[in-house]
Design a protein around this motif. Structure first.
Motif, mmCIF file in Angstrom:
data_model
loop_
_atom_site.group_PDB
_atom_site.id
_atom_site.type_symbol
_atom_site.label_atom_id
_atom_site.label_comp_id
_atom_site.label_asym_id
_atom_site.label_seq_id
_atom_site.Cartn_x
_atom_site.Cartn_y
_atom_site.Cartn_z
ATOM 1 N N SER A 104 -11.484 -0.339 -10.056
ATOM 2 C CA SER A 104 -10.441 -1.097 -9.364
ATOM 3 C C SER A 104 -9.153 -1.189 -10.180
ATOM 4 O O SER A 104 -8.088 -1.487 -9.635
ATOM 5 N N ASN A 105 -9.247 -0.928 -11.491
ATOM 6 C CA ASN A 105 -8.049 -0.945 -12.326
ATOM 7 C C ASN A 105 -7.230 0.338 -12.202
ATOM 8 O O ASN A 105 -6.105 0.408 -12.705
ATOM 9 N N ILE A 106 -7.793 1.353 -11.564
ATOM 10 C CA ILE A 106 -7.078 2.607 -11.332
ATOM 11 C C ILE A 106 -6.323 2.490 -10.010
ATOM 12 O O ILE A 106 -6.914 2.242 -8.965
ATOM 13 N N VAL A 107 -5.020 2.684 -10.060
ATOM 14 C CA VAL A 107 -4.169 2.541 -8.874
ATOM 15 C C VAL A 107 -3.767 3.926 -8.378
ATOM 16 O O VAL A 107 -3.175 4.715 -9.124
ATOM 17 N N VAL A 108 -4.104 4.195 -7.125
ATOM 18 C CA VAL A 108 -3.751 5.470 -6.507
ATOM 19 C C VAL A 108 -2.706 5.217 -5.434
ATOM 20 O O VAL A 108 -2.969 4.532 -4.439
ATOM 21 N N ALA A 109 -1.509 5.731 -5.660
ATOM 22 C CA ALA A 109 -0.452 5.608 -4.655
ATOM 23 C C ALA A 109 -0.650 6.673 -3.585
ATOM 24 O O ALA A 109 -0.952 7.828 -3.894
ATOM 25 N N VAL A 110 -0.484 6.278 -2.320
ATOM 26 C CA VAL A 110 -0.599 7.208 -1.198
ATOM 27 C C VAL A 110 0.749 7.238 -0.499
ATOM 28 O O VAL A 110 1.100 6.329 0.258
ATOM 29 N N LEU A 111 1.541 8.293 -0.797
ATOM 30 C CA LEU A 111 2.830 8.442 -0.142
ATOM 31 C C LEU A 111 2.584 9.164 1.171
ATOM 32 O O LEU A 111 2.369 10.363 1.214
ATOM 33 N N ASP A 112 2.613 8.392 2.246
ATOM 34 C CA ASP A 112 2.235 8.935 3.547
ATOM 35 C C ASP A 112 2.759 7.998 4.628
ATOM 36 O O ASP A 112 3.697 7.235 4.380
ATOM 37 N N THR A 113 2.160 8.033 5.792
ATOM 38 C CA THR A 113 2.655 7.258 6.934
ATOM 39 C C THR A 113 2.208 5.807 6.918
ATOM 40 O O THR A 113 2.269 5.131 7.937
ATOM 41 N N GLY A 114 1.751 5.345 5.762
ATOM 42 C CA GLY A 114 1.329 3.968 5.658
ATOM 43 C C GLY A 114 -0.160 3.822 5.853
ATOM 44 O O GLY A 114 -0.838 4.709 6.377
ATOM 45 N N VAL A 115 -0.682 2.702 5.418
ATOM 46 C CA VAL A 115 -2.113 2.433 5.491
ATOM 47 C C VAL A 115 -2.338 1.247 6.420
ATOM 48 O O VAL A 115 -1.697 0.205 6.280
ATOM 49 N N GLU A 116 -3.243 1.427 7.373
ATOM 50 C CA GLU A 116 -3.520 0.356 8.329
ATOM 51 C C GLU A 116 -3.924 -0.915 7.596
ATOM 52 O O GLU A 116 -4.874 -0.911 6.797
ATOM 53 N N PRO A 117 -3.210 -2.025 7.825
ATOM 54 C CA PRO A 117 -3.523 -3.266 7.108
ATOM 55 C C PRO A 117 -4.865 -3.832 7.548
ATOM 56 O O PRO A 117 -5.284 -3.692 8.692
ATOM 57 N N ASN A 118 -5.582 -4.440 6.612
ATOM 58 C CA ASN A 118 -6.840 -5.140 6.887
ATOM 59 C C ASN A 118 -7.931 -4.214 7.441
ATOM 60 O O ASN A 118 -8.798 -4.643 8.198
ATOM 61 N N HIS A 119 -7.887 -2.957 7.053
ATOM 62 C CA HIS A 119 -8.932 -2.034 7.505
ATOM 63 C C HIS A 119 -10.239 -2.354 6.777
ATOM 64 O O HIS A 119 -10.256 -2.562 5.566
ATOM 65 N N VAL A 120 -11.346 -2.386 7.519
ATOM 66 C CA VAL A 120 -12.635 -2.781 6.959
ATOM 67 C C VAL A 120 -13.089 -1.836 5.852
ATOM 68 O O VAL A 120 -13.828 -2.235 4.952
ATOM 69 N N GLU A 121 -12.625 -0.584 5.885
ATOM 70 C CA GLU A 121 -13.041 0.383 4.872
ATOM 71 C C GLU A 121 -12.139 0.389 3.642
ATOM 72 O O GLU A 121 -12.425 1.089 2.671
ATOM 73 N N LEU A 122 -11.043 -0.359 3.690
ATOM 74 C CA LEU A 122 -10.068 -0.322 2.597
ATOM 75 C C LEU A 122 -9.826 -1.725 2.065
ATOM 76 O O LEU A 122 -8.812 -2.370 2.358
ATOM 77 N N PRO A 123 -10.735 -2.235 1.247
ATOM 78 C CA PRO A 123 -10.638 -3.626 0.789
ATOM 79 C C PRO A 123 -9.637 -3.866 -0.330
ATOM 80 O O PRO A 123 -9.250 -5.010 -0.577
#
Length: 383
Positions: A204-223
């Motif tokens: 969790s200390n590793i931060v991966v930036a995703v430059l793209d069309t955005g990430v759906e907020p509150n997605h159950v798979e992306l905590p």
């Protein structure tokens, strides 16, 4: 003993030595791995170097070279080695020293005993609750491995059926995700995801930036999704570009899909990412052509590394490499260069770009030799 060892290594001179076994009277072709074998011992300690994680109480899969080295050093194998059996290719399924024989009649036990004695095998026992089936075993002194002995017994015509001892792995899959269980995550299987996850699932200390069309907020798979950055407006928030009220725009779920491929949680809901424990940092852009596109993407990459991104993922490019090595953006390439040199407090952020979906590498994936250019395969060619 040397003759016995030589015969063990001659049975496969190529990586895929072909053989067969009998299943309900029919020959089924199989391949043996010429580089590995299954060693059975009389005592639990395993002194040979294992070729994988297939370690049991009295057996393990080893590289054949380790057997040769051991025998060369000691002139003979340790006395507690009972048998050396094949390994199937490419599944790496071990083959047991036990094989099973079904008699035509209970009166045929004398034949079975005679067959075992003549071929250096042993009748171990009768299978419980199945009185016509018997268990036989091989040893270092047998006339062949357990597959060969099973075949030879059936080819006498004196028995009803045989079953060589394939040591199946009926344990549950390494993760319990619907997409994994339906083989939809063949891509993770193709890159040996289970073996990788035994080492790490990310942190969790590793931060991966995703430059793209955005990430759906509150997605159950992306905590674990941090507050991101909108590269189009400069706003410090994750903007989820998908569809406007009248559905006039193309639905853009791309960023969420990419984020899921990277970090979807192993929670039993739907799917899994390759590194499910990392933290995501969305950098949003609709990726549509505009006068300020290069500027905005360069700003997004710069914001990512300045705000703690260890890795910056860019699953986009110029479109099929049409202008391969012709059109460049000095502004965009400088942002990439700075990220790879100044990110992570001077250690450099890792920057990845998609190679594209065609026969040419997309720009800017080829713009810098230090960019990790990511390609893809399909299920038909994964092997």
């Amino acid at each position: 003993m040397k003759c016995i060892l030589m015969s063990l290594f001659v049975w496969a001179s190529t990586v895929q030595a072909q053989t067969y076994y009998y299943y309900k009277g029919k020959k089924i072709g199989i391949a043996l791995d010429s580089t590995k074998c299954t060693v059975f011992r009389d005592t639990p300690p395993l002194l040979l170097h294992s070729a994988g994680s297939d370690v049991g109480k009295n057996w393990n899969v080893v590289e054949k070279d380790s057997i040769k080295i051991l025998q060369a050093r000691n002139s003979s194998l340790p006395s507690d080695i009972l048998a050396i059996e094949p390994v199937l290719f490419p599944s790496e399924t071990p083959v047991s020293r036990l094989f099973y024989v079904k008699l035509k009649s209970e009166c045929d036990t004398l034949f079975l005993k005679t067959f075992a004695e003549e071929n250096g095998c042993k009748v171990e026992r009768q299978v419980e609750q199945m009185p016509l089936w018997y268990v036989l075993s091989t040893s270092l002194h047998s006339a062949g491995n357990s597959i060969e002995m099973s075949n030879r017994c059936f080819e006498t015509g004196r028995v009803a059926d045989v079953d060589p001892g394939f040591m199946f792995d009926f344990q549950p899959d390494c993760i319990d995700e619907p997409a994994w269980n339906t083989n939809s995550l063949w891509n993770l299987q193709a890159v040996n995801g289970c073996d990788a996850w035994e080492i790490t699932k990310g942190d969790s200390n590793i931060v991966v930036a995703v430059l793209d069309t955005g990430v759906e907020p509150n997605h159950v798979e992306l905590p674990r999704v941090l507050d991101g950055y909108d590269a189009m407006t400069g706003g410090k928030a994750n903007v989820y570009y998908k569809v406007d009220a009248n559905h006039s725009k193309y639905i853009k779920y791309h960023g969420t899909i990419v984020a899921g491929m990277i970090a979807a949680a192993q929670n039993g809901k739907y799917t899994s990412g390759i590194s499910p424990n990392v933290t995501l940092l969305p950098i949003s852009h609709n990726l549509e052509s505009s006068e300020t596109l290069s500027e905005e993407l360069a700003t997004g990459i710069s914001w990512a590394w300045r705000n703690g991104a260890h890795i910056i993922n860019n699953s986009w490019g110029d479109g099929a490499g049409v202008y391969y090595d012709v059109l460049h953006s000095a502004l965009l390439e400088e942002a990439i260069h700075d990220a790879m040199n100044e990110g992570r407090n001077g250690f450099g952020s890792i920057v990845t770009f998609a190679s594209g979906n065609h026969n040419f590498i997309n720009y800017p994936a080829y713009a810098n030799d230090s960019i990790i250019c990511v390609g893809s395969i399909n299920p038909q060619i994964r092997n």
